[in-house]
Design a protein around this motif. Structure first.
Motif, short mmCIF file in Angstrom:
data_model
loop_
_atom_site.label_atom_id
_atom_site.label_comp_id
_atom_site.label_asym_id
_atom_site.label_seq_id
_atom_site.Cartn_x
_atom_site.Cartn_y
_atom_site.Cartn_z
N ALA A 178 -121.70 -35.17 -15.58
CA ALA A 178 -120.64 -35.09 -14.79
C ALA A 178 -120.56 -36.32 -14.13
O ALA A 178 -119.28 -36.86 -13.87
N LEU B 286 -127.33 -26.88 -1.00
CA LEU B 286 -127.64 -26.53 -2.52
C LEU B 286 -129.05 -26.73 -2.63
O LEU B 286 -129.64 -26.21 -3.69
N GLU C 223 -126.43 -34.72 -7.91
CA GLU C 223 -126.66 -33.29 -8.52
C GLU C 223 -125.61 -32.30 -7.62
O GLU C 223 -125.18 -31.48 -8.23
N ALA C 224 -125.41 -32.77 -6.41
CA ALA C 224 -124.62 -31.87 -5.62
C ALA C 224 -123.08 -32.14 -6.23
O ALA C 224 -122.22 -31.02 -6.07
N ALA C 225 -122.49 -33.29 -6.31
CA ALA C 225 -121.37 -33.47 -6.97
C ALA C 225 -121.19 -32.70 -8.40
O ALA C 225 -120.09 -32.09 -8.50
N ALA C 226 -122.21 -32.77 -9.27
CA ALA C 226 -122.26 -32.12 -10.38
C ALA C 226 -121.92 -30.64 -10.16
O ALA C 226 -121.24 -29.81 -11.02
N GLU C 227 -122.43 -30.07 -8.99
CA GLU C 227 -122.23 -28.60 -8.84
C GLU C 227 -121.08 -28.23 -8.50
O GLU C 227 -120.20 -27.52 -8.83
N LEU C 228 -120.11 -29.50 -7.80
CA LEU C 228 -118.73 -29.28 -7.86
C LEU C 228 -118.02 -29.18 -8.99
O LEU C 228 -116.85 -28.58 -9.23
N ALA C 229 -118.34 -30.15 -9.83
CA ALA C 229 -117.79 -30.05 -11.16
C ALA C 229 -117.88 -28.92 -11.92
O ALA C 229 -116.90 -28.75 -12.65
N ARG C 230 -118.87 -28.08 -11.71
CA ARG C 230 -118.93 -26.74 -12.28
C ARG C 230 -117.66 -26.02 -12.02
O ARG C 230 -117.22 -25.25 -13.03
N LEU C 231 -117.20 -26.14 -10.85
CA LEU C 231 -115.87 -25.40 -10.37
C LEU C 231 -114.52 -25.58 -11.11
O LEU C 231 -113.74 -24.84 -11.47
N TYR D 115 -112.35 -34.51 -6.44
CA TYR D 115 -111.61 -33.92 -7.25
C TYR D 115 -110.25 -34.69 -7.56
O TYR D 115 -109.94 -34.64 -8.88
#
Lengths: 198, 267
Positions: free
Chosen positions: A95, A195, B49-57, A161
């Motif tokens: 990511a 999280l 890791e937190a940003a990657a969770e956002l990416a999942r959306l 985003y």
């Protein structure tokens, strides 16, 4: 909403799901480092949807986004030998690369002023936007986003985003830069804490 | 070491994790923080890791044939890597590419001045990196060998080695127009190091200034350097970015006031 909602309870199922995924992807990346294309195919299935998703969101231009996303997947292969679990999960690595590449390309291809002015429709994080592959997968982060104030989550979402810099977010939201920086900071800190189950 | 407020520290680390920092200088500052402070590095990992969770959306099905396309690109990559370091790829144009102009049509061609170096997986990264530098710039090869013998972990050298040891790392170099001194750029996924070697003294009223110029963009200052040797860090740069050095009045300039005395284009 200007107050913070209470954090959702720590979720052991979520943590074990993530831990399993991290381990499995770690093994696949190791096999990629040894030249195992089967392993890459497996990695692609899990990771490419998120890589493509990030690139599409940030870059908007579908052709450019696909091109970049494929470059990212190939980079994961070619840099697999350098992957270190202590630096983060494979998922976060993918990511991160996808997001950084997309932001770099967008900032060099389109001038800042054009991007600030010509905003696509306000992006909302709703489930109907694109076919969400794994509805379940995003549940925790959605719950955690609810713990941010509206202003915090708006700022974080725009930054991430839309691939905007601090200054670009401030211009887009017509807010003072220090305020925007503060919201993005506190927003991400809160999101991270939720999280992590705190 | 100057004290940095917690606010500023968080701003840099959050900004790095979200790719939201405004300038290459801030990116470089944030990266320096990571190198100097292991807790900062751990924080950024957690933010990512937190940003990657956002990416999942935002996950979407990849295009049909995406996997095959990726495998084809990997095959092309592996074939290119079998060429020995030091040999330019066929197909590159004979004239150096200019900033902003289209790249060579063959996507696997290496532009003049860029040494694409992909160390084989079994080769010790240190040896591979030293070999690459020695081939590209003989004078720097000597300096590397000396550092190796003395086993001095100089921050600049360690960072260059770290960048060069990654597969896909690239080394670009150019000699100054005057013939004395070199500009060497080491670029990898994690950043760009701009090395200036044996620059003649600039004099009391002038200074050298480094610039990164993205395709179609304005020059962005990457720092001031004096005579002799120096290493400056910039963030990761996109392909086609030009790294240039000019001679400016002491104190530097907002934009270059002279033509570059050396420039390289990053592949």
């Amino acid at each position: 909403m200007t107050e913070h909602n209470a954090c959702p309870l720590p979720d052991p199922r979520f943590r074990s799901l993530r831990a399993t995924e991290a381990e499995e992807l770690g093994v696949l990346v190791e096999r990629c480092a040894a030249g195992d294309r089967e392993a890459f195919a497996e990695l692609y299935k899990v990771v490419a949807p998120i890589v493509h998703g990030v690139c599409r969101r940030v870059m908007v231009d579908r052709g450019l986004a696909e091109e970049t996303a494929q470059d990212v997947m190939v980079e994961l292969w070619s840099k697999s030998a350098g992957y270190r679990p202590e630096r983060g999960t494979v998922f976060a690595w993918a990511a991160t690369v996808a997001h950084r590449r997309s932001v770099d390309r967008v900032r060099s291809e389109v001038s800042r002023r054009r991007r600030e002015a010509a905003l696509p429709e306000e992006r909302e994080l709703d489930g109907t936007d694109e076919a969400l592959l794994r509805e379940e997968d995003g549940r925790r982060v959605r719950d955690c986003l609810e713990t941010l104030t509206e202003l915090e989550s708006q700022a974080v979402v725009h930054a991430y985003y839309d691939g905007l810099s601090y200054t670009e977010v401030a211009t887009r939201l017509a807010s003072p830069l220090p305020t925007v920086k503060s919201r993005i900071r506190s927003g991400l800190i809160r999101l991270r804490g939720c999280l992590e189950g705190n | 070491m100057s004290a940095m407020s917690n606010e500023r520290r968080d701003e840099l680390l959050v900004g790095l994790a979200l790719d939201a920092l405004d300038t290459p200088e801030e990116v470089a500052e944030a990266r320096r923080l990571l190198h100097q402070d292991p807790t900062a590095a751990a924080e950024v990992t957690r933010f990512r890791e937190a940003a990657a969770e956002l990416a999942r959306l935002s996950a979407v099905p990849p295009p049909a044939g995406g996997l095959d396309d990726a495998l084809r690109r990997i095959d092309a990559l592996e074939e290119g890597a079998d060429a020995s370091p030091g040999s330019a790829q066929p197909g590159s144009s004979s004239a150096p590419p200019e900033a902003g102009t289209a790249r060579a049509e063959d996507p696997t061609a290496v532009p003049e001045g860029v040494l694409a170096f992909r160390p084989r997986r079994r080769l010790a990264p240190w040896i591979a990196a030293a070999a690459a530098i020695a081939i590209a710039v003989p004078s720097i090869g000597l300096a590397v060998a000396q550092h190796q013998r003395a086993a001095v972990a100089e921050a600049g050298t360690a960072r260059i080695m770290e960048l060069l040891s990654q597969p896909g790392a690239k080394l670009s170099s150019a000699t100054l127009a005057s013939g004395q001194g070199s500009l060497i750029v080491v670029s990898g996924g994690n950043g760009t190091d701009i090395i200036t070697r044996e620059l003649p003294d600039a004099g009391t009223d002038r200074t050298y200034q480094l610039w990164t110029i993205q395709a179609g963009g304005d020059p962005v200052s990457a720092g001031l350097v004096g005579g002799g040797d120096a290493v400056n860090s910039a963030g990761s740069q996109s392909a086609g970015t030009v790294v240039a050095i000019t001679l400016e009045p002491a104190g530097g300039s907002q934009q270059p006031t002279q033509k570059p005395i050396a420039a390289v284009t990053l592949g």
